[in-house]
Design a protein around this motif. Structure first.
Motif, PDB file in Angstrom:
ATOM      1  N   VAL A   4       0.858  -1.189   0.000  1.00 54.91           N
ATOM      2  CA  VAL A   4       0.000   0.000   0.000  1.00 54.91           C
ATOM      3  C   VAL A   4       0.896   1.242   0.000  1.00 54.91           C
ATOM      4  O   VAL A   4       1.807   1.344   0.832  1.00 54.91           O
TER       5      VAL A   4
ATOM      6  N   ASP B 235       1.175   4.001   1.295  1.00 55.34           N
ATOM      7  CA  ASP B 235       0.971   4.901   2.435  1.00 55.34           C
ATOM      8  C   ASP B 235       1.663   4.243   3.622  1.00 55.34           C
ATOM      9  O   ASP B 235       1.283   3.136   4.030  1.00 55.34           O
TER      10      ASP B 235
ATOM     11  N   HIS C 261     -10.724   1.079   5.315  1.00 58.16           N
ATOM     12  CA  HIS C 261     -10.426   2.472   4.957  1.00 58.16           C
ATOM     13  C   HIS C 261     -10.476   2.582   3.433  1.00 58.16           C
ATOM     14  O   HIS C 261      -9.544   2.179   2.746  1.00 58.16           O
TER      15      HIS C 261
ATOM     16  N   LEU D 185      -7.078   6.050  -0.296  1.00 58.87           N
ATOM     17  CA  LEU D 185      -6.026   6.735   0.458  1.00 58.87           C
ATOM     18  C   LEU D 185      -6.228   8.238   0.323  1.00 58.87           C
ATOM     19  O   LEU D 185      -6.537   8.725  -0.765  1.00 58.87           O
ATOM     20  N   GLU D 186      -6.068   8.943   1.427  1.00 56.62           N
ATOM     21  CA  GLU D 186      -6.288  10.398   1.474  1.00 56.62           C
ATOM     22  C   GLU D 186      -7.729  10.756   1.089  1.00 56.62           C
ATOM     23  O   GLU D 186      -7.980  11.767   0.453  1.00 56.62           O
TER      24      GLU D 186
END
Length: 166
Positions: free
Chosen positions: A31, A33, A85, A88-89
């Protein structure tokens, strides 16, 4: 005989996590991140989705729906807490592109629809649509079987088995 009727019920200590999305299952280390790839939040996996329907990967309960609708927390029957989640962001989208179908406290089964995500909008406005699925209370986990990678179908592809401490 009476003990078997009225004795303590054996607590479940193992369960399977299914993919909450249809798409490509990735190792968490892949990932892009560091919070997820370095497993700062816990062990898990990620899915690069091809479909925006996010379903429950376990039988359990919804324990948190983020007000920005980009993430949801679940607790499994064995007590494992799971964070999904989406992208991302995506917190900065402030709910744009997400529709939540459950509420906190609601019981869910594998395959129940949790959130619908508008993937084209999210990929346009956020860093990535890659969705980490993380077990956030690693202190209760004894062992996680090796996770599969590759193509997965939401609610039906088994990703791993988790055994919790007694």
């Amino acid at each position: 005989m009476l003990k078997s009727l009225f004795g303590k019920k054996e607590k479940k200590t193992e369960e399977t996590l299914y993919s909450p999305l249809t798409g490509e299952v990735l190792k968490l280390e892949d990932v892009p991140d560091p919070v997820f790839s370095q497993k700062l939040m816990g062990e898990g996996f990620a899915v690069e989705p091809s479909d925006g329907s996010v379903v429950s990967p376990i039988n359990g309960q919804v324990i948190q729906v983020f007000h920005t609708k980009h993430a949801i927390g679940l607790r499994s029957e064995t007590g494992v807490e799971i964070l999904i989640h989406i992208g991302l962001e995506t917190v900065s989208l402030d709910g744009d592109g997400f529709e939540v179908h459950v509420k906190e406290g609601q019981k869910v089964k594998v395959g129940d629809l949790l959130i619908s995500a508008h993937l084209s909008l999210i990929s346009e406005k956020a860093e990535s649509i890659i969705t980490p699925i993380v077990m956030t209370n690693s202190d209760v986990i004894e062992e996680v079987s090796e996770m599969i990678t590759g193509s997965a179908t939401k609610g039906t592809t088994k990703v791993c088995t988790v055994r919790v401490k007694r």
